[in-house]
Design a protein around this motif. Structure first.
Motif, short mmCIF file in Angstrom:
data_model
loop_
_atom_site.label_atom_id
_atom_site.label_comp_id
_atom_site.label_asym_id
_atom_site.label_seq_id
_atom_site.Cartn_x
_atom_site.Cartn_y
_atom_site.Cartn_z
N ILE A 19 0.89 -0.97 0.00
CA ILE A 19 0.05 0.17 -0.14
C ILE A 19 0.25 0.93 -0.14
O ILE A 19 1.52 1.86 0.43
CB ILE A 19 -0.76 -0.59 1.28
N SER A 20 1.31 2.09 -1.43
CA SER A 20 1.53 3.05 -1.17
C SER A 20 2.32 3.22 -1.06
O SER A 20 3.83 3.22 -0.27
CB SER A 20 1.45 4.55 -0.39
N LYS A 21 3.24 1.95 -1.25
CA LYS A 21 4.95 1.40 -1.78
C LYS A 21 5.51 1.07 -0.22
O LYS A 21 6.51 0.17 -0.24
CB LYS A 21 5.95 2.62 -2.20
N SER A 22 4.48 1.48 0.74
CA SER A 22 5.19 0.57 2.09
C SER A 22 4.31 -1.08 2.50
O SER A 22 3.32 -1.37 1.57
CB SER A 22 4.18 1.32 2.81
N ILE A 106 6.21 6.57 2.05
CA ILE A 106 5.26 7.36 1.72
C ILE A 106 4.35 7.74 3.03
O ILE A 106 3.96 6.40 2.96
CB ILE A 106 3.93 6.86 0.19
N LEU A 108 1.57 7.70 5.81
CA LEU A 108 -0.43 7.22 4.64
C LEU A 108 -1.24 7.96 5.91
O LEU A 108 -2.93 8.00 5.56
CB LEU A 108 -0.35 5.66 5.21
N GLY A 112 -5.51 6.15 7.16
CA GLY A 112 -4.34 5.03 5.85
C GLY A 112 -4.22 4.06 6.90
O GLY A 112 -3.62 3.00 5.98
#
Length: 212
Positions: A19-22, A106, A108, A112
């Motif tokens: 999720i969002s590069k994590s 990024i 969250l 998020g």
């Protein structure tokens, strides 16, 4: 009063989502008790010692009174509690959920993070093999070959589960019968066998039933 039913996983499982590069790696593990859960938390945290966070949640007993969670450095309330809420909502006990996060650069935000940790556990549970743990009575039934299959089928149709069958001069059928239907099942057995079956109570405990 009947004991509560709950669900449990049967074997460890690992599932990864991004999720969002994590990267979020969820490890689900069956646990025996509180101490077993904490030992497994320690082991998984050591395995992923280079991760940004190793958050966890678990319910370690059948009555759901033993619960523990950790945000492991994430903002308070954004990881452990959402993970625990998924387990509670799904009725999954005696199961440890650890979500390992490798930060992707990024942020969250609180909402998020809550969504990410909740989704991580939910998706892992969707993949896991689970059983329904039901408080049931184990019963040994000794009966003739002519009616044993009919009795076994009736027990299963009514909600029981076969534990074992032994063949000798007669058939010895061992079944687990959920406590709340025990009297109805025994009445059915008596009816089918014309009260000629020998019925012995063995014990009462939680038994694993396949999820329907």
């Amino acid at each position: 009063m009947s004991k509560a039913r709950y669900f449990a996983i049967t074997e460890p499982l690992e599932n990864t989502i991004v999720i969002s590069k994590s990267r979020f790696i969820t490890t689900l593990m069956p646990i025996d008790d509180f101490d077993d859960a904490m030992a497994k938390v320690k082991a998984v945290s050591k395995k992923y010692g280079d991760a940004t966070h190793n958050c966890y949640a678990f319910i370690s007993n059948e009555s759901a009174t033993e619960q523990r969670f950790s945000d492991d450095g994430e903002p308070q309330g954004t990881a452990g509690v959402p993970m625990l809420e998924v387990l509670k909502k799904r009725g999954v006990y005696k199961t440890l959920a650890i979500v390992t996060r490798y930060f992707g650069g990024i942020k969250l935000g609180a909402n998020g993070l809550v969504g990410a940790y909740s989704s991580s556990v939910s998706e892992a549970l969707n993949r896991a093999k689970t059983v329904e743990m039901i408080w049931a009575v184990a019963v040994k039934i000794t009966l003739s070959y002519g009616v044993y299959k009919k009795v076994e089928d009736a027990c299963v149709i009514l909600g029981g589960q076969t534990i074992g069958v032994e063949y000798g001069n007669d058939v010895t059928l061992t079944v687990a019968i959920p406590e709340e239907i025990y009297k109805d099942v025994v009445a059915k057995i008596v009816d089918i066998t014309l009260d000629k079956a020998k019925i012995e109570l063995l014990d009462s405990n939680y038994f694993a039933f396949e999820c329907k």
